[in-house]
Design an enzyme around this catalytic site. Structure first.
Site, mmCIF file in Angstrom:
data_model
loop_
_atom_site.group_PDB
_atom_site.id
_atom_site.type_symbol
_atom_site.label_atom_id
_atom_site.label_comp_id
_atom_site.label_asym_id
_atom_site.label_seq_id
_atom_site.Cartn_x
_atom_site.Cartn_y
_atom_site.Cartn_z
ATOM 1 N N ASN A 10 0.923 -1.255 -0.092
ATOM 2 C CA ASN A 10 -0.127 -0.031 -0.033
ATOM 3 C C ASN A 10 0.894 1.253 -0.001
ATOM 4 O O ASN A 10 1.507 1.414 1.077
ATOM 5 C CB ASN A 10 -0.721 0.122 1.421
ATOM 6 C CG ASN A 10 -1.685 1.295 1.327
ATOM 7 O OD1 ASN A 10 -1.699 2.087 0.758
ATOM 8 N ND2 ASN A 10 -2.152 1.432 2.652
ATOM 9 N N LYS A 12 0.169 4.334 -0.374
ATOM 10 C CA LYS A 12 -0.644 5.538 0.294
ATOM 11 C C LYS A 12 -0.403 6.566 -0.469
ATOM 12 O O LYS A 12 -0.414 6.819 -1.747
ATOM 13 C CB LYS A 12 0.077 5.566 1.786
ATOM 14 C CG LYS A 12 -0.226 4.438 2.781
ATOM 15 C CD LYS A 12 0.052 4.804 4.238
ATOM 16 C CE LYS A 12 -0.059 3.279 4.808
ATOM 17 N NZ LYS A 12 0.180 3.268 6.175
ATOM 18 N N HIS A 96 -9.413 1.452 5.004
ATOM 19 C CA HIS A 96 -8.016 1.327 5.799
ATOM 20 C C HIS A 96 -8.145 2.421 6.932
ATOM 21 O O HIS A 96 -8.933 3.402 6.886
ATOM 22 C CB HIS A 96 -6.969 2.020 4.920
ATOM 23 C CG HIS A 96 -5.651 1.962 5.381
ATOM 24 N ND1 HIS A 96 -5.110 2.963 6.172
ATOM 25 C CD2 HIS A 96 -4.730 0.973 5.216
ATOM 26 C CE1 HIS A 96 -3.941 2.573 6.664
ATOM 27 N NE2 HIS A 96 -3.568 1.433 6.081
ATOM 28 N N GLU A 98 -6.256 4.656 8.091
ATOM 29 C CA GLU A 98 -6.091 6.114 7.763
ATOM 30 C C GLU A 98 -7.625 6.632 7.017
ATOM 31 O O GLU A 98 -8.062 7.927 7.289
ATOM 32 C CB GLU A 98 -5.041 6.274 6.692
ATOM 33 C CG GLU A 98 -3.623 5.980 7.789
ATOM 34 C CD GLU A 98 -2.525 5.598 6.878
ATOM 35 O OE1 GLU A 98 -2.736 5.521 5.873
ATOM 36 O OE2 GLU A 98 -1.566 5.038 7.455
ATOM 37 N N GLU A 168 -4.804 -4.906 10.839
ATOM 38 C CA GLU A 168 -3.925 -3.883 11.018
ATOM 39 C C GLU A 168 -3.975 -3.156 12.451
ATOM 40 O O GLU A 168 -4.890 -2.085 12.318
ATOM 41 C CB GLU A 168 -4.050 -2.885 9.936
ATOM 42 C CG GLU A 168 -3.700 -3.437 8.422
ATOM 43 C CD GLU A 168 -3.194 -2.550 7.603
ATOM 44 O OE1 GLU A 168 -2.124 -2.441 7.070
ATOM 45 O OE2 GLU A 168 -3.916 -1.412 7.530
ATOM 46 N N GLY A 174 2.727 2.321 10.859
ATOM 47 C CA GLY A 174 3.795 3.560 10.438
ATOM 48 C C GLY A 174 4.412 3.865 11.596
ATOM 49 O O GLY A 174 5.351 5.021 11.730
ATOM 50 N N SER A 213 3.825 -2.116 10.292
ATOM 51 C CA SER A 213 5.195 -2.058 10.290
ATOM 52 C C SER A 213 5.893 -3.328 10.130
ATOM 53 O O SER A 213 6.564 -3.906 10.549
ATOM 54 C CB SER A 213 5.613 -1.845 11.771
ATOM 55 O OG SER A 213 5.295 -0.331 12.109
HETATM 56 P P1 PGA Z 1 3.153 0.442 7.635
HETATM 57 O O1 PGA Z 1 1.427 0.556 7.056
HETATM 58 O O2 PGA Z 1 3.576 -0.820 6.968
HETATM 59 O O3 PGA Z 1 3.864 1.643 7.144
HETATM 60 O O4 PGA Z 1 2.896 0.346 9.135
HETATM 61 C C1 PGA Z 1 0.826 -0.466 6.856
HETATM 62 C C2 PGA Z 1 -0.405 -0.080 6.360
HETATM 63 O O5 PGA Z 1 -0.978 0.856 6.677
HETATM 64 O O6 PGA Z 1 -1.252 -0.866 5.520
#
Ligand code: PGA
Length: 250
Positions: A10, A12, A96, A98, A168, A174, A213
């Site tokens: 992803n 983003k 997601h 976010e 997640e 992140g 992560s």
């Molecule tokens: P990240 O994001 O690997 O940067 O923690 C995962 C995600 O939001 O799908």
């Protein structure tokens, strides 16, 4: 039959078209031999069409980061399932964290978008996960149950069988704070059991991805857990070497 692993990157809100094409060219080269797992890249909307053209004849599939539930109409700023399907998307993220946090996506609208994706033969990757406060208050399983049930409400067995769920934990996205493999497995097992209450075959076949992560040095241990069938990778998917290492982790 063992479940076929799926690793999705992803991106983003990262990568211009030029940068996106450079990244997928590297990924094609690094991943050309991989045959035993599904690989999906999820660029921002602006890069979807150029990327899918670059991916022709490759073992890498294309996903989008979100969709709107209506097929067309006066919905400024939205992109629909038939538009994504037409250009060759095969997968689409739904809800997601976010999107839930910054764009007010709810479980009810996630459900509408899951249905819109399925109607147009896109595989929805429904994202669910608890915040740190929810985990600390011992509410993880309640939150997961509510998000899962809300997202899949009203789906028949064959529709449910085409869904992918990504667990997640919001506190791991992140932040560099990965869930331990035991923490992740516990929630994945809970999700599979909850699906099993609807249908045993669907539960046995459904792919459940871990996200938060995921890095080259923790992917193998996470993916080795009995109910973890791959990953949804954010930050590390922006680097071809790292993402390729995660795809190949076992
Ligand atoms: P990240 O994001 O690997 O940067 O923690 C995962 C995600 O939001 O799908």
């Amino acid at each position: 039959m063992p479940r076929r692993p799926l690793i999705a990157g992803n991106w983003k809100m990262n990568k211009t078209v030029k940068e996106a094409l450079a990244l997928v060219s590297d990924l094609k080269r690094l991943l050309t031999q991989v045959r035993d797992r599904d690989i999906v890249v999820i660029p921002p909307y602006t890069a979807l069409y150029p990327v899918v053209q670059r991916l022709e004849e490759s073992n890498i599939q294309l996903g989008a980061q979100e969709l709107f539930a209506k097929d067309w109409g006066a919905y400024t700023g939205a992109v629909s399932a038939p538009m994504l399907a037409e250009i060759g998307c095969t997968h689409v993220l739904v809800a997601h964290s976010e999107r839930r946090q910054y764009f007010a996506e709810s479980n009810a609208s996630a459900n509408e978008r899951v249905k819109a994706a399925l109607k147009h033969n896109l595989v929805p990757i429904l994202c669910i996960g608890e915040t740190l406060e929810e985990r600390d208050a011992q509410r993880t399983m309640d939150v997961i149950a509510t998000q899962l049930d809300g997202g899949i409400e009203g789906l028949g067995f064959s529709e449910l069988g085409r869904l992918v769920v990504a667990y997640e934990p919001v506190w791991a996205i992140g932040t560099g704070k990965v869930a331990s493999s035991a923490q992740a497995q516990e929630v994945h097992h809970f999700i599979r059991e909850r699906i099993r209450q609807r249908d045993t075959t669907v539960a046995a076949d459904m792919r459940l991805l871990y996200g938060g992560s995921v890095k080259p040095d923790n992917a193998a241990e996470l993916f080795a857990q009995p109910d973890i069938d791959g990953g949804l990778v954010g930050g590390a998917s922006l680097n071809a070497t790292d993402f390729a290492a995660i795809v190949k982790a076992k």
